[in-house]
Design an enzyme around this catalytic site. Structure first.
Site, short mmCIF file in Angstrom:
data_model
loop_
_atom_site.label_atom_id
_atom_site.label_comp_id
_atom_site.label_asym_id
_atom_site.label_seq_id
_atom_site.Cartn_x
_atom_site.Cartn_y
_atom_site.Cartn_z
CD GLU A 168 -1.78 -2.35 1.64
OE1 GLU A 168 -0.60 -2.61 1.96
OE2 GLU A 168 -2.70 -3.19 1.75
CG PHE A 206 -10.14 -10.00 11.13
CD1 PHE A 206 -8.88 -10.35 11.60
CD2 PHE A 206 -10.38 -10.04 9.77
CE1 PHE A 206 -7.88 -10.74 10.71
CE2 PHE A 206 -9.39 -10.43 8.88
CZ PHE A 206 -8.13 -10.78 9.35
CD GLN A 207 -7.66 -7.59 7.66
OE1 GLN A 207 -8.52 -7.34 6.83
NE2 GLN A 207 -6.47 -8.06 7.33
CE LYS A 211 -17.15 -7.13 3.27
NZ LYS A 211 -16.49 -8.40 3.60
CG MET A 256 21.73 13.04 4.31
SD MET A 256 22.90 14.24 3.65
CE MET A 256 21.94 15.02 2.36
C1 LIG Z 1 11.77 6.20 6.02
C2 LIG Z 1 13.03 6.86 6.39
N1 LIG Z 1 13.87 6.27 7.28
C3 LIG Z 1 15.04 6.88 7.60
C4 LIG Z 1 15.37 8.08 7.06
C5 LIG Z 1 16.66 8.77 7.46
N2 LIG Z 1 17.57 8.90 6.31
C6 LIG Z 1 17.68 10.04 5.61
S1 LIG Z 1 18.74 9.92 4.31
C7 LIG Z 1 19.09 8.33 4.69
C8 LIG Z 1 20.07 7.55 3.86
C9 LIG Z 1 19.54 7.26 2.52
O1 LIG Z 1 20.43 6.40 1.87
P1 LIG Z 1 20.28 6.11 0.32
O2 LIG Z 1 18.87 5.80 0.01
O3 LIG Z 1 21.29 5.10 -0.09
O4 LIG Z 1 20.59 7.53 -0.33
P2 LIG Z 1 21.97 8.37 -0.31
O5 LIG Z 1 21.91 9.32 0.84
O6 LIG Z 1 23.10 7.41 -0.18
O7 LIG Z 1 21.97 9.09 -1.61
C10 LIG Z 1 18.39 7.92 5.83
C11 LIG Z 1 18.50 6.59 6.44
C12 LIG Z 1 14.45 8.67 6.16
N3 LIG Z 1 14.68 9.86 5.60
N4 LIG Z 1 13.31 8.03 5.83
#
Ligand SMILES: Cc1ncc(C[n+]2csc(CCOP(=O)(O)OP(=O)(O)O)c2C)c(N)n1
Lengths: 173, 575
Positions: free
Chosen positions: B66, B128-129, B178, B487
């Site tokens: 989803e 349920f659900q 529903k 990042m």
């Molecule tokens: C759902 C979610 N979980 C954690 C984060 C924290 N977060 C921000 S950037 C990042 C790293 C992303 O890594 P990648 O997808 O490899 O992209 P890159 O920064 O290497 O380009 C994380 C874990 C987030 N923004 N969203």
């Protein structure tokens, strides 16, 4: 700053939830909320008393309230001519020998005794915030066992500044 | 009275005052709202609606999670300007779309989300659900409804579409029990809207516009900040006219990219944490800041008490609650950005005299452009984005995930037009990039849609490769693969003394094989010399592709304003 804000809202389930949720999320500091139906059963009226640090904080509260689809109108009544009342129930320790004294004490407040037991009485008082506070202060030395307050509900006056409000604590309470 | 009007495709478009089931009403109403695609996933409580979908043949795209469905709906909304529609079941189906709803809320995307619910007779019994999705989504929707009576359904749907798309757009959720979807009622879609508590201001106050025009005439160092509000209002042309007539430089927020042409000589680039030197210095030194449809997010402003310290702040926003929320505003203008700019173009007669300012800005741009060191052996991620820009002639729709690759895309792809840029700004939702590209491709079937994603974020919603396989949808997935949570790794390097806690991926899946499993054509690129040719081939390929681009692993995004710093305290500008 202590502010009194009144909102008319759609009388739908969950509207209270929306508003308290909004306050909690935005960290607005609420002292009291009252809610009840108006002359129009589809519309409810809510009165909030809140503490805000500055005008900007207050503006945010009002704007966020206004953004809710179920909120029809919001007004800050703090500096307006208003009628504002709350009701308090105060259960005070009162051995039989002190009853007369207490009854005399509360009389100018037009408060009434609505329940009596062996060691306590329950006083009901209606009025604006200052009046209720004043009565609570007065009876405090006797020992307050329980206190329940409804919070303020308020109206804007049709006439300017209150003719009926003075003399204090007498005519309309 | 029965009126039936047939659309070209023969589907019955209008069936008035007729008795029908709730689910039938829903599909009729969606047709009336001209919804041409629904993204969703079936389940118990929503089965009556899925039966109607089956019978009417309304276009439904089956996601594999989803979250994929709702991000696709967001991508569709962002690019088409029309509301994205998402249908899921109760309980887990509904809770799986929460991230997307929160994302759409904070980025002001119009969505109508329909969740199944258990029957009204058992609501509140932990059936349920059952999940209290109304309670859960109250703070992250613009509004939500639970339908208790089938006769209310037409109005609720009509109001939902109106609320989602008007004023400041946002997600609206309809919780459909529903039994209500099975119950029979009367379908009447022509009742006028009755929303006394919802009256967004579209036309701004002319006196305020005049005040702004006067401020423009007096300003010596004006700057425009463009936000996504311009895109929602379709006001790019008016902004361009104003900026060119007045010769005012333009900085953008992350989400506002494309509202003003990225290749225009007055454009300074993105401002904020990873913004350009010239954009941030212009914001810092300005004596007049004209914010058009941006919300002064903290990633843009940096430390608030150091933000635009010398400027008169004018703020045009359709949401009055945004004005003064973060930054004290001297000239507030509540209204639609297009209307406001049209009026401002009428009122702003005298041109601002800001020759010196223009010179200063020209110098900043020339001295301190975005930069990176080139390398023959290692593919530089910034260079990769530049190549994508060149090979697509700046004409592609770019979606991104969240992280370093997102910032590089914002910096190095110079979006010339509105609605080419799809990114999760406010919530920063990893897993957004790829499914939103699917939605974007539905909005613009003939355009090149490139999903620029991180190797980590892609794995959060990679299951939607199934949609590409099933429909041969020609989305181009480009993984900027640095074998890390780039990042996060960058912040750990800069602020946690290189303690790389849970951010490095010594072992990774074979993304090309993964693509192959879904019959999606894949390439792995390690040698920078090959990159351009493979990119050309991939973009020319008629069908979905995935490029696993192995980039320099420890590259950082610069320049940067460290958290808690002001715009004048940038690090990593060009030496
Ligand atoms: C759902 C979610 N979980 C954690 C984060 C924290 N977060 C921000 S950037 C990042 C790293 C992303 O890594 P990648 O997808 O490899 O992209 P890159 O920064 O290497 O380009 C994380 C874990 C987030 N923004 N969203």
């Amino acid at each position: 700053m202590r502010k009194t804000i009144v909102a008319t809202v759609n009388n739908t389930s969950g509207v209270m939830n929306r508003i308290t949720g909004l306050f909690a999320r935005r960290n607005f500091n609420i002292e009291s909320i009252t809610v009840g139906m108006t002359e129009n059963p589809r519309v409810s009226r809510m009165t909030f008393v809140m503490n805000v640090d500055d005008q900007r904080g207050l503006d945010q509260v009002i704007k966020q309230l206004n953004k809710q689809v179920d909120v029809l109108k919001v007004r800050d009544l703090t500096d307006e001519a208003i009628v504002a009342r709350e009701l308090a129930l105060i259960k005070v320790l009162s051995p039989p020998q002190q009853r007369g004294e207490l009854t005399d004490l509360i009389q100018p407040f037009r408060a009434s005794i609505i329940d009596v037991s062996r060691e306590s009485i329950t006083i009901q008082v209606t009025g604006d915030n200052d009046k209720v506070e004043a009565l609570i202060d007065l009876v405090k030395p006797y020992g307050i066992k329980e206190l329940a307050r409804t919070g303020i509900t308020a109206f804007k006056r049709d006439t300017k500044k209150g003719v009926i409000d003075s003399p204090k604590y007498s005519v309309i309470n | 009275m029965n009126t039936k009007v047939k659309e070209e495709n023969g589907r019955e478009l209008k069936v008035e005052n007729q008795q029908m089931s709730g689910s039938s009403m829903l599909i009729q109403a969606l047709a009336r709202e001209k919804v041409d695609v629904i993204f969703g996933y079936p389940g118990g409580a929503i089965l009556p609606t899925y039966d109607e979908i089956y019978r009417t043949g309304i276009r439904h795209i089956l996601a594999r999670h989803e979250q994929g469905a709702i991000h696709a709906a967001e991508g569709y909304a962002r690019v088409s300007g029309k509301p994205g529609v998402c249908v899921v079941t109760s309980g887990p189906g509904a809770t799986n779309v929460i991230t997307g709803i929160a994302d759409a809320m904070i980025d002001s995307l119009p969505l109508v989300v329909i969740t199944g619910q258990v029957a009204t007779s058992v609501i509140g019994t932990d059936a349920f659900q059952e999940a209290d999705i109304i309670g859960v989504t109250m703070p992250i929707t613009k509004h939500n409804f639970q339908v208790r009576n089938v006769n209310d359904l037409p109005n609720i749907i009509k109001e939902s579409f109106h609320i989602a798309t008007s004023g400041r757009p946002g997600p609206v959720l309809i919780d459909l029990p529903k039994d209500v979807s099975i119950a029979i009622g009367e379908f009447n879609y022509d009742e006028p809207l009755d929303l006394p508590g919802y009256q967004p201001t579209k036309i701004p106050n002319r006196l305020q516009i005049r005040k702004l025009a006067e401020a423009v005439a007096k300003a010596k160092k004006p700057v425009i900040l463009t936000g996504a509000g311009i895109l929602h209002a379709g006001g790019s042309e008016e902004v361009l006219e104003f900026a060119e007539n007045q010769q005012i430089p333009v900085a953008s927020t992350l989400l506002g990219l494309g509202a003003f042409p990225g290749d225009h000589e007055q454009f300074l680039g993105m401002g904020g944490m990873h913004g350009t030197y010239s954009a941030n210095m212009a914001l810092h030194e300005a004596d007049l800041l004209i914010n058009i449809g941006a919300r002064f997010d903290d990633r843009l402003t940096g430390r608030l008490d150091a933000f635009a310290p010398y400027a008169t702040i004018a703020h045009i926003d359709i949401d009055p609650a945004e004005i003064g929320k973060n930054v004290e505003t001297h000239i507030p203008i509540v209204g639609d950005a297009k209307e406001a700019m049209r009026m401002l173009n009428e009122e702003a007669k005298t041109n601002c005299e800001c020759g010196d300012w223009k010179e200063t800005i020209k110098e900043w741009k020339a001295e301190y452009p975005l930069w990176y060191t080139e390398d023959d052996e290692l593919l530089k991620p910034q260079r990769l984005i530049e190549m994508i820009y060149e090979e697509t002639n700046g004409d592609a729709i770019i979606t991104t995930d969240v992280g370093q690759h997102q910032m590089w895309s914002a910096q190095f792809y110079k979006f010339p037009k509105p609605n080419q840029w799809v990114t999760s700004g406010g919530l920063g939702t990893m897993g957004f990039g790829f499914p939103s590209a699917i939605g974007a491709q539905f909005a613009e079937p003939d355009k090149t849609v490139v999903a620029v994603v991180g190797d980590a974020g892609f794995q959060m919603t990679a299951q939607e490769l199934s949609i590409l396989q099933e429909l041969n949808l020609p989305v181009k997935i480009i993984i900027v693969n640095n074998a890390s949570l780039g990042m996060v790794r960058q912040w750990q390097q800069l602020f946690y003394e290189e303690r790389y806690s849970n951010s490095l991926f010594p072992i990774q899946p074979d993304f090309v094989k993964l693509a192959d499993a879904y019959n999606v054509k894949g390439w792995k690129i390690e040698d920078p010399a090959e990159m351009q040719d493979i990119l050309k081939e991939a973009l020319a390929y008629d069908g979905p592709v995935l490029l696993d681009c192995r980039v320099h692993k420890v590259e950082n995004v610069y320049p940067m304003i460290a958290p808690g710093k002001g715009h004048h305290e940038m690090e990593g500008i060009k030496p």
